[in-house]
Enzyme design. Sequence first.
Site, mmCIF file in Angstrom:
data_model
loop_
_atom_site.group_PDB
_atom_site.id
_atom_site.type_symbol
_atom_site.label_atom_id
_atom_site.label_comp_id
_atom_site.label_asym_id
_atom_site.label_seq_id
_atom_site.Cartn_x
_atom_site.Cartn_y
_atom_site.Cartn_z
ATOM 1 N N ASP A 84 8.378 -11.393 7.493
ATOM 2 C CA ASP A 84 8.004 -10.704 7.401
ATOM 3 C C ASP A 84 7.039 -10.286 8.222
ATOM 4 O OD1 ASP A 84 8.506 -7.370 6.966
ATOM 5 O OD2 ASP A 84 7.473 -7.492 5.196
ATOM 6 N N ASN B 127 1.488 -5.233 7.989
ATOM 7 C CA ASN B 127 1.608 -6.518 7.042
ATOM 8 C C ASN B 127 0.055 -6.889 8.055
ATOM 9 O OD1 ASN B 127 3.194 -5.782 5.040
ATOM 10 N ND2 ASN B 127 4.331 -7.739 5.964
ATOM 11 N N VAL C 46 0.913 -1.174 -3.721
ATOM 12 C CA VAL C 46 -0.725 -1.746 -4.143
ATOM 13 C C VAL C 46 -1.538 -0.649 -4.531
ATOM 14 C CG1 VAL C 46 -1.772 -3.107 -2.106
ATOM 15 C CG2 VAL C 46 0.587 -3.244 -2.432
ATOM 16 N N LYS D 110 4.701 -8.737 10.304
ATOM 17 C CA LYS D 110 5.397 -6.673 11.719
ATOM 18 C C LYS D 110 3.704 -5.917 11.182
ATOM 19 C CE LYS D 110 6.759 -4.909 6.969
ATOM 20 N NZ LYS D 110 8.281 -4.224 6.174
ATOM 21 N N GLY E 129 -0.662 1.927 -1.569
ATOM 22 C CA GLY E 129 -0.087 2.251 -0.295
ATOM 23 C C GLY E 129 1.500 1.643 -1.690
#
Length: 519
Positions: free
Chosen positions: A148, A153, A26, A150, A19
């Site tokens: 954050d 995540n 990541v 969403k 990611g």
Amino acid sequence: MTILGTLIGGRYRLDAEIGRGGMSTVYRAFDTVLERQVAIKLMHREIAADSDQLERFRREARSVAQLNHPHVVTVIDAGEEGAPDGPAPGTDGAVGSPYIVLEYVEGETLKDVIRREAPLGIPQAIAYAIEIARALRAAHERQIVHRDVKPHNVLISQEGGAKITDFGIARTLTEEGLTMAGRVLGTTDYVSPEQALGEPVTGQSDLYSLGVVLYEMLTGEVPFHGDSPVAVAMKHVREDIPDVQLLRPELSAATASVVDRAVAKDLSRRYPDAASMVADLEEVLALEASRTGQATGEVTTVLRSLPGRTRRRLPWRMRHPARWIASLALLGVVVAIVLILAAGQTHRGTGVADIQSRAGLEQVQLSQTAAHDYNPFGTGPENRDQIGNVVDNDPNTTWSTEQYYEGTLRKAGGVGLGIYLDAAPGVAGKAIEIETPTPGFAVQLYVANHIDLSQPYGSSVALTARGWQGPVGSSGYVHSGERIPVRLGGHAYRFYLVWLTTLPRGSQSATIADLMLFK
């Protein structure tokens, strides 16, 4: 450029990039000490170069590492990869790269699931929302705000459970508002109004974002679109989120109200904390699972975890589907035999069927004057000359609402209209069955022994102030022949109100052929 195979912290070997975002990259990595897979998030050089951001990252990493929750991706380790022997991965060697080591979740993101399957099954979407809300509750109790929330995540494991990640990191990156160094920070599809305006952010902001995530799971799309992230953010500030039931008509009014409260712009109307949102989500999950008669593995798991005060047993057909199908087939044979035997004993004459017991319930015999139109918020009666058709046991005769050209039942005094049945002197009703040629409208059921009919049409006096108790039952998408349970606890009532709150999607009226009260 990062070289795969590099050791981070002297023990974590980078195996693959999984990611990349504006703030970090990541990697899937291998812990050479404990011999297990982990995930490593490396902050980008331009972020790490800011000493304030670096210190905030370290502080947040320490806080989030204290979280231990089944629906939070566990923080294993954190540190800074320096460059004493060469440049750190992902940098030019000028600064070190802070990193955080997380448990590796084999699976996919919730966003991937939505893109592939949207809209999700209603119970499945609520089950995911419950798991996310439980994780937020644990974080908020430790004064950690995600900032954050969403679907990108949220990780969905191979077992079907949801785990939220990136706790605290997003918080350190959004403290200055929507932008930093002139650059927009990520998607604003889920941003709360106060966060978009750069105002103080609390746990209620996370709940707003979760409400948007739930909306997307249920409808397959985010509520707002725009030419830029800032344009979308301003819509969250200025515009109401579209009615979720317009895009998902079969959704119950109870579930729609949870979405509405979560995304309320007024903080006094929004859920005050995650615990209260979890409680409502648990209630509507039990309701929706019972209505649909279907549940995936993760839904069943969440239902079993409900507190004793709200836990409801899954319907027998959901716990033993194979045995239910076999029993249904056997029941069909028995019913066929009964109907054949009864055919020779049917009364001749009018052709109107005798009132029969259905599934252990007995239909209440109502007079031909038992039905009454009820339009207290409107301007007058609703086709009063047709009202007797709903109690004549003839599916060919009907009653309809007036035409509402805007497709909504919003009136001068409030929303909705209905029909009430007079079951004098009173009966402990257990269900109301609705026959309709226009399925798709939503109803709520109310009961009363004394009702106030003195208020003028168009009055905004609430139903409860007029003597009605409830709702004692509801359906977000009425289909013909649907029998809606009435929850009365065995108490007898004289009046039973079928209250329509929405029209069928795309229609300007709703029609009812028969209303049957069962005891």
